[in-house]
Write an enzyme that holds these catalytic residues in place. Sequence first.
Site: not given
Lengths: 384, 330
Positions: A125, A128, A160, A246, A365-366
């Site tokens: 991917q 960023s 990644s 999903e 997570n923020e």
Amino acid sequence: MDLDFTAGEEEFRRRARDWLAGHVPARPLPSLETRQGFAAHRAWEGELAADRWSVVSWPEEYGGQGVDIVKWLVFEEEYFAAGGPGRVSQNGINLLAPTLFDFGTAEQRARVLPPMASGEVIWAQAWSEPDSGSDLASLRSAARRTEGGWLISGQKTWSSRAAFADRAFGLFRSEPVVDSAKPHRGLTYLMFPLDADGVTVRPIGRLDGKPAFAELFLDDVFVPDEDVIGEPGQGWRIAMSTTGDERGLTLRSPGRFVAAAERLTRQWRTHGDPADTALRDRVADAVIGARAYQLFTWANASRFAAGETIGAESSLNKVFWSEYDIALHETALDLLGAEGELADGGEWAEGYVFSLAGPIYAGTNEIQRDIIAERLLGLPKGRR
Amino acid sequence: MRFLLDVEQREFARSLDAMLSAADTPAVARAWAAGDHAPGRAVWGRLADAGVFALAVPEEYEGAGLLPVEVAVAFVELGRHAVPGPVVETVAAGALLARLAELGEAAPAKRLLAPLATGETLATLALPEGGPFALDADVATVRLTATDGELRLAAGHARVERSLDPVRRLARLGPGELLASGPSVAGASRCAADWAALATAAQALGAGLALLDRTVAYVKQRTQFGTPIGGFQAVKHRLADVLTGLEFARPLLYGAALTLRTADIAAAKAAAGEAAYAAARAALQLHGAIGYTAENDLSLWLTKARALRTAWGSPAECRRLVLAGGFGGD
């Protein structure tokens, strides 16, 4: 309300279990974040695909078995219970493929999906950028119109699998920002080869030094029109539309955590000090958390099967599993005592390093907590 | 595989919610804490009419059969509305008598069970699995103790002691008539403790949901620095964590209701207890000083969340049971 499987589901489970028992490598493959391990994991994808086990939920024409989400979850339980290797194709299977099913053309699906299913083409991917992380819509890598396609330029990072992967997908700015309050407009979703002219891949060592991700430098890389997904300029909507449904369920299957918690419990029973009730409670929490995640997923799968949509709830999922995964591995390493320090000491050390990235990737997570607060609790939008 | 409440179960929850909303349960709970049980008895009657006390009683004793999912559904609503009284204990006492009958000792059930199911009688009980105290022993007329293989109907109780939750009143039970003895008593006691833990987990989840709802409403309207405090990330993230905890306790609760395995119930109890307590801590902090007052109704749930953490299975005991039972099916 029930937790019962149909005869067909049980039969599918037995079939998966039998196949896995005969094929899962007896010894763990080398780390998939190394060149040698990447190749071994690619070969494993081919072995899975040869018997249609690499993408069971896909239609048969693309190499799958066309099974529903319940059977997919059953397969995942069996896969991790059998100790199946990490899935080097997961970026493509979990992130790109759902987008192609929803927004791709028939030609794209026919061309891209079968080699993804077989491991012949491994996808990375490219979201960023150095200055665009959580604020992804501020991204600046550009796509410029040219004869028959686009020329892309800029820099992507934290990509990644890109150190060894074949192709990548991501968002590029194809129209300048007109309204600074609406940077999401004018982005285009593109696929491109990592060995094309103008692409430089610079691997980045993650915390343990392994090249698990990479920087991509793009200098007028040609992307033909056939590798644009959906309409040019609509990339944001396309990329985000599959984050909620999903895919929120399938990014991390509960089977992975159930198997890990069972392994931890066995180690506690053989090596644990019964007087160490503090550690015992953490082992119990690992069991409770895996069961909670499993049941939460079954509930959402049931909703999905009943025709409901899963929206911002997938952010609950992400926060839960990413923090759970770290706690699970910390507990396992603490249980190992001094041997827990060994980088090559066994299955938990590499998993621990991997788990530390969980709260950061796929939307920090923020950001997930902002989504939970604003969309599920109805709290006002504020400054980030 | 359809791990979702069905239409009837959701309708059951909605109707209890509507009935309890109309009953002004915070005032009922305050009256109960002050020793005025009449409003609480009135709510009890309406809960009985809705069938709540028949949910763990076989049909031959005027019950609805054993319906653990419905028990969980009902007790989430009881927790959400801070309903006072020995509600958990009455259901658990019914389960104990029913199980004892199943194990061959039917006389106590024949004598005591039907009036529990119909709501005429309030019960309480003290079991080895749940600690020394019986809840509301001065109000309940059926008071059961099961120790050393003997089930007794206590004639009275020791001094009533105050709980950190002013609505809960605790007492040790005195001696009394022997109802049954032998190994079946231990089996029935374990079964009753499981039902009590299940209902308590549900009650805790409901209390946690109420705390979250009230706090979300408060931070939306409370303004500081010229803006609702609910727009601040520190506030949002704390409440996001509360919701995450509660939403992952919920499937453990219903999963445990389906399997009725001791380990699964203990997992649900531990998770719901922790999630509700985390909700209470966040609710108090985000309300600020107004939340620290007895006068504010928030106190009803704040103190209950603390009490329910250790009622019918402490966090450590629940975790011990989880590891003793392991994973998955029997």
